[in-house]
Design a protein around this motif. Structure first.
Motif, PDB file in Angstrom:
ATOM      1  N   PRO A 139      -1.388  -7.304   8.813  1.00 24.17           N
ATOM      2  CA  PRO A 139      -2.522  -7.743   9.632  1.00 24.17           C
ATOM      3  C   PRO A 139      -2.325  -7.356  11.095  1.00 24.17           C
ATOM      4  O   PRO A 139      -1.220  -7.015  11.529  1.00 24.17           O
ATOM      5  CB  PRO A 139      -2.502  -9.270   9.456  1.00 24.17           C
ATOM      6  CG  PRO A 139      -1.073  -9.589   9.171  1.00 24.17           C
ATOM      7  CD  PRO A 139      -0.547  -8.440   8.357  1.00 24.17           C
ATOM      8  N   PHE A 140      -3.410  -7.438  11.846  1.00 19.25           N
ATOM      9  CA  PHE A 140      -3.368  -7.035  13.252  1.00 19.25           C
ATOM     10  C   PHE A 140      -2.378  -7.880  14.046  1.00 19.25           C
ATOM     11  O   PHE A 140      -1.757  -7.390  14.990  1.00 19.25           O
ATOM     12  CB  PHE A 140      -4.769  -7.143  13.858  1.00 19.25           C
ATOM     13  CG  PHE A 140      -4.911  -6.415  15.166  1.00 19.25           C
ATOM     14  CD1 PHE A 140      -5.010  -5.039  15.209  1.00 19.25           C
ATOM     15  CD2 PHE A 140      -4.927  -7.126  16.362  1.00 19.25           C
ATOM     16  CE1 PHE A 140      -5.121  -4.366  16.416  1.00 19.25           C
ATOM     17  CE2 PHE A 140      -5.047  -6.464  17.570  1.00 19.25           C
ATOM     18  CZ  PHE A 140      -5.147  -5.082  17.602  1.00 19.25           C
ATOM     19  N   GLN A 176     -11.252 -14.514  18.070  1.00 16.59           N
ATOM     20  CA  GLN A 176     -10.424 -15.322  17.174  1.00 16.59           C
ATOM     21  C   GLN A 176     -10.233 -14.682  15.796  1.00 16.59           C
ATOM     22  O   GLN A 176      -9.386 -15.126  15.010  1.00 16.59           O
ATOM     23  CB  GLN A 176     -11.024 -16.726  17.005  1.00 16.59           C
ATOM     24  CG  GLN A 176     -12.370 -16.766  16.305  1.00 16.59           C
ATOM     25  CD  GLN A 176     -13.555 -16.621  17.240  1.00 16.59           C
ATOM     26  OE1 GLN A 176     -13.397 -16.167  18.387  1.00 16.59           O
ATOM     27  NE2 GLN A 176     -14.731 -17.014  16.780  1.00 16.59           N
ATOM     28  N   ASP A 177     -11.018 -13.658  15.498  1.00 15.27           N
ATOM     29  CA  ASP A 177     -10.929 -13.016  14.187  1.00 15.27           C
ATOM     30  C   ASP A 177      -9.936 -11.851  14.145  1.00 15.27           C
ATOM     31  O   ASP A 177      -9.586 -11.371  13.051  1.00 15.27           O
ATOM     32  CB  ASP A 177     -12.304 -12.507  13.742  1.00 15.27           C
ATOM     33  CG  ASP A 177     -13.282 -13.652  13.486  1.00 15.27           C
ATOM     34  OD1 ASP A 177     -12.818 -14.764  13.196  1.00 15.27           O
ATOM     35  OD2 ASP A 177     -14.500 -13.411  13.598  1.00 15.27           O
ATOM     36  N   TRP A 178      -9.505 -11.377  15.298  1.00 16.34           N
ATOM     37  CA  TRP A 178      -8.675 -10.189  15.336  1.00 16.34           C
ATOM     38  C   TRP A 178      -7.346 -10.357  14.597  1.00 16.34           C
ATOM     39  O   TRP A 178      -6.885  -9.460  13.900  1.00 16.34           O
ATOM     40  CB  TRP A 178      -8.401  -9.784  16.789  1.00 16.34           C
ATOM     41  CG  TRP A 178      -9.452  -8.879  17.345  1.00 16.34           C
ATOM     42  CD1 TRP A 178     -10.480  -9.211  18.174  1.00 16.34           C
ATOM     43  CD2 TRP A 178      -9.574  -7.473  17.098  1.00 16.34           C
ATOM     44  NE1 TRP A 178     -11.249  -8.109  18.462  1.00 16.34           N
ATOM     45  CE2 TRP A 178     -10.720  -7.022  17.820  1.00 16.34           C
ATOM     46  CE3 TRP A 178      -8.863  -6.550  16.338  1.00 16.34           C
ATOM     47  CZ2 TRP A 178     -11.138  -5.697  17.806  1.00 16.34           C
ATOM     48  CZ3 TRP A 178      -9.271  -5.231  16.331  1.00 16.34           C
ATOM     49  CH2 TRP A 178     -10.403  -4.814  17.053  1.00 16.34           C
ATOM     50  N   ALA A 179      -6.704 -11.505  14.747  1.00 22.26           N
ATOM     51  CA  ALA A 179      -5.348 -11.686  14.213  1.00 22.26           C
ATOM     52  C   ALA A 179      -5.269 -11.425  12.711  1.00 22.26           C
ATOM     53  O   ALA A 179      -4.282 -10.871  12.212  1.00 22.26           O
ATOM     54  CB  ALA A 179      -4.845 -13.089  14.530  1.00 22.26           C
ATOM     55  N   GLY A 180      -6.309 -11.825  11.960  1.00 15.94           N
ATOM     56  CA  GLY A 180      -6.269 -11.685  10.507  1.00 15.94           C
ATOM     57  C   GLY A 180      -6.850 -10.404   9.970  1.00 15.94           C
ATOM     58  O   GLY A 180      -6.930 -10.232   8.744  1.00 15.94           O
ATOM     59  N   LEU A 181      -7.240  -9.489  10.843  1.00 14.94           N
ATOM     60  CA  LEU A 181      -7.849  -8.239  10.377  1.00 14.94           C
ATOM     61  C   LEU A 181      -6.791  -7.252   9.883  1.00 14.94           C
ATOM     62  O   LEU A 181      -5.682  -7.183  10.414  1.00 14.94           O
ATOM     63  CB  LEU A 181      -8.666  -7.592  11.494  1.00 14.94           C
ATOM     64  CG  LEU A 181      -9.979  -8.278  11.879  1.00 14.94           C
ATOM     65  CD1 LEU A 181     -10.642  -7.520  13.018  1.00 14.94           C
ATOM     66  CD2 LEU A 181     -10.927  -8.372  10.687  1.00 14.94           C
ATOM     67  N   HIS A 182      -7.161  -6.479   8.854  1.00 17.82           N
ATOM     68  CA  HIS A 182      -6.316  -5.407   8.331  1.00 17.82           C
ATOM     69  C   HIS A 182      -7.033  -4.078   8.563  1.00 17.82           C
ATOM     70  O   HIS A 182      -8.226  -3.950   8.287  1.00 17.82           O
ATOM     71  CB  HIS A 182      -6.066  -5.591   6.837  1.00 17.82           C
ATOM     72  CG  HIS A 182      -5.344  -6.851   6.501  1.00 17.82           C
ATOM     73  ND1 HIS A 182      -4.016  -6.872   6.136  1.00 17.82           N
ATOM     74  CD2 HIS A 182      -5.765  -8.151   6.478  1.00 17.82           C
ATOM     75  CE1 HIS A 182      -3.646  -8.121   5.894  1.00 17.82           C
ATOM     76  NE2 HIS A 182      -4.690  -8.921   6.090  1.00 17.82           N
ATOM     77  N   LEU A 183      -6.296  -3.103   9.068  1.00 15.17           N
ATOM     78  CA  LEU A 183      -6.849  -1.765   9.262  1.00 15.17           C
ATOM     79  C   LEU A 183      -6.717  -0.998   7.947  1.00 15.17           C
ATOM     80  O   LEU A 183      -5.601  -0.810   7.451  1.00 15.17           O
ATOM     81  CB  LEU A 183      -6.115  -1.019  10.368  1.00 15.17           C
ATOM     82  CG  LEU A 183      -6.510  -1.310  11.822  1.00 15.17           C
ATOM     83  CD1 LEU A 183      -6.247  -2.767  12.192  1.00 15.17           C
ATOM     84  CD2 LEU A 183      -5.749  -0.387  12.771  1.00 15.17           C
ATOM     85  N   VAL A 184      -7.836  -0.574   7.386  1.00 10.43           N
ATOM     86  CA  VAL A 184      -7.818   0.167   6.123  1.00 10.43           C
ATOM     87  C   VAL A 184      -7.919   1.660   6.447  1.00 10.43           C
ATOM     88  O   VAL A 184      -8.949   2.128   6.926  1.00 10.43           O
ATOM     89  CB  VAL A 184      -8.988  -0.260   5.212  1.00 10.43           C
ATOM     90  CG1 VAL A 184      -8.924   0.493   3.889  1.00 10.43           C
ATOM     91  CG2 VAL A 184      -8.961  -1.776   4.982  1.00 10.43           C
ATOM     92  N   PRO A 185      -6.842   2.432   6.213  1.00 12.99           N
ATOM     93  CA  PRO A 185      -6.870   3.856   6.563  1.00 12.99           C
ATOM     94  C   PRO A 185      -7.639   4.677   5.534  1.00 12.99           C
ATOM     95  O   PRO A 185      -7.938   4.210   4.429  1.00 12.99           O
ATOM     96  CB  PRO A 185      -5.391   4.234   6.571  1.00 12.99           C
ATOM     97  CG  PRO A 185      -4.795   3.337   5.535  1.00 12.99           C
ATOM     98  CD  PRO A 185      -5.553   2.032   5.644  1.00 12.99           C
ATOM     99  N   GLN A 186      -7.940   5.891   5.887  1.00 13.53           N
ATOM    100  CA  GLN A 186      -8.522   6.825   4.931  1.00 13.53           C
ATOM    101  C   GLN A 186      -7.522   7.053   3.789  1.00 13.53           C
ATOM    102  O   GLN A 186      -6.320   7.178   4.008  1.00 13.53           O
ATOM    103  CB  GLN A 186      -8.831   8.157   5.608  1.00 13.53           C
ATOM    104  CG  GLN A 186      -9.847   8.074   6.732  1.00 13.53           C
ATOM    105  CD  GLN A 186     -11.259   7.859   6.228  1.00 13.53           C
ATOM    106  OE1 GLN A 186     -11.532   7.988   5.045  1.00 13.53           O
ATOM    107  NE2 GLN A 186     -12.166   7.513   7.132  1.00 13.53           N
ATOM    108  N   GLN A 187      -8.020   7.125   2.573  1.00  6.82           N
ATOM    109  CA  GLN A 187      -7.126   7.282   1.427  1.00  6.82           C
ATOM    110  C   GLN A 187      -6.431   8.641   1.418  1.00  6.82           C
ATOM    111  O   GLN A 187      -5.368   8.798   0.821  1.00  6.82           O
ATOM    112  CB  GLN A 187      -7.911   7.093   0.127  1.00  6.82           C
ATOM    113  CG  GLN A 187      -8.419   5.673  -0.070  1.00  6.82           C
ATOM    114  CD  GLN A 187      -9.080   5.474  -1.426  1.00  6.82           C
ATOM    115  OE1 GLN A 187      -8.674   6.052  -2.427  1.00  6.82           O
ATOM    116  NE2 GLN A 187     -10.116   4.664  -1.453  1.00  6.82           N
ATOM    117  N   HIS A 188      -7.029   9.636   2.065  1.00  5.09           N
ATOM    118  CA  HIS A 188      -6.418  10.962   2.056  1.00  5.09           C
ATOM    119  C   HIS A 188      -5.366  11.139   3.140  1.00  5.09           C
ATOM    120  O   HIS A 188      -4.757  12.205   3.247  1.00  5.09           O
ATOM    121  CB  HIS A 188      -7.498  12.039   2.192  1.00  5.09           C
ATOM    122  CG  HIS A 188      -8.343  11.916   3.426  1.00  5.09           C
ATOM    123  ND1 HIS A 188      -9.657  11.512   3.367  1.00  5.09           N
ATOM    124  CD2 HIS A 188      -8.071  12.116   4.729  1.00  5.09           C
ATOM    125  CE1 HIS A 188     -10.164  11.489   4.599  1.00  5.09           C
ATOM    126  NE2 HIS A 188      -9.207  11.839   5.431  1.00  5.09           N
TER     127      HIS A 188
END
Length: 261
Positions: free
Chosen positions: A219-220, A142-154
């Motif tokens: 978000p996902f 149930q938590d997947w929908a609101g997740l954000h993928l944070v990429p590497q800054q480089h």
């Protein structure tokens, strides 16, 4: 400003200037006259600039061949170094090649410089943690929908209409230079560092759209919606899951952040 500082500034301008400036404080000796001594310093300075640029831009060197030194000299004249560290002199080479004749009519040169500079700056980027695959197992469905993928800054994105990445691959492998090819439509290529190795690869249209959305903090749930515009729902989710695991295995994702995080 002290007399010594003023003298140092005049000498700096004489060494770095586009043309040799007379400097009365310089004197000759039994080996060389004042003009020759200044010429030695000027030659040495430009040689160091060329050396630093050559180390940063192997793909441009491969494209230019015997004309590479002339290209560097044109850039050095047009864009003098303004940083105490020679390594940063190359920051403007891609822009120079995009607008200066004759290179602006050959986009491969600017693209090669962009790729070389992206690889160089990725290598120098600060270390960041990378998300491990085991972290996915701890996420409740149930938590997947609101997740954000944070990429590497480089992580860097390039748009290429030529195959200059094949030139860089050949240079790194010591392989023969490939034939230059131009495409009707640009490709998206990403550059990032995994541990101590800089990697780069082109993206297909579907992966490009989804990874780009992820880097824009979507978000996902939005990624799932986008995936379903590309394929049937069941296939779309399977494809997205495969891409997510691939991004994590490649070290592209720094963390997963909840919407309210």
């Amino acid at each position: 400003m002290s007399d010594l500082q003023a003298l140092q500034l005049r000498l700096q301008r004489a060494v770095m200037g586009a043309s040799a400036m007379p400097l009365p404080e310089l004197v000759g000796d039994g080996i060389a006259d004042a003009r020759s001594r200044l010429a030695i310093y000027r030659h040495g300075y430009r040689a160091r600039l060329r050396e630093a640029l050559s180390n940063e831009f192997p793909t441009v060197a491969s494209l230019a061949g015997r004309r590479f030194t002339a290209l560097l000299d044109r850039y050095i004249d047009a864009c003098p170094s303004e940083h105490y560290n020679l390594r940063w002199h190359g920051a403007g080479l891609a822009a120079f090649l995009r607008y200066a004749l004759p290179w602006r009519d050959r986009p491969a040169f600017a693209e090669a410089a962009e790729l070389d500079w992206a690889i160089s700056t990725c290598f120098d980027a600060a270390d960041e943690p990378a998300l491990g695959a085991d972290a996915l197992a701890a996420i409740a469905p149930q938590d997947w929908a609101g997740l954000h993928l944070v990429p590497q800054q480089h992580l860097q994105w390039l748009a290429l209409v030529t195959n200059v990445d094949a030139f860089r691959t050949a240079v790194d492998a010591g392989a023969p230079r490939p034939h230059l090819r131009r495409r009707a439509q640009p490709r998206r290529l990403i550059v990032w560092r995994q541990a101590h190795t800089v990697r780069y690869r082109p993206l297909g249209l579907d992966e490009c759209q989804l990874l780009w959305a992820a880097t824009r903090d979507e978000p996902f749930s939005r990624l799932c919606e986008l995936a379903q515009t590309q394929r049937a729902p069941q296939q779309a989710l399977a494809r997205l899951a495969t891409m997510l695991h691939g991004w994590i295995d490649a070290g592209l994702i720094r963390e997963l952040r909840p919407t309210d995080g």
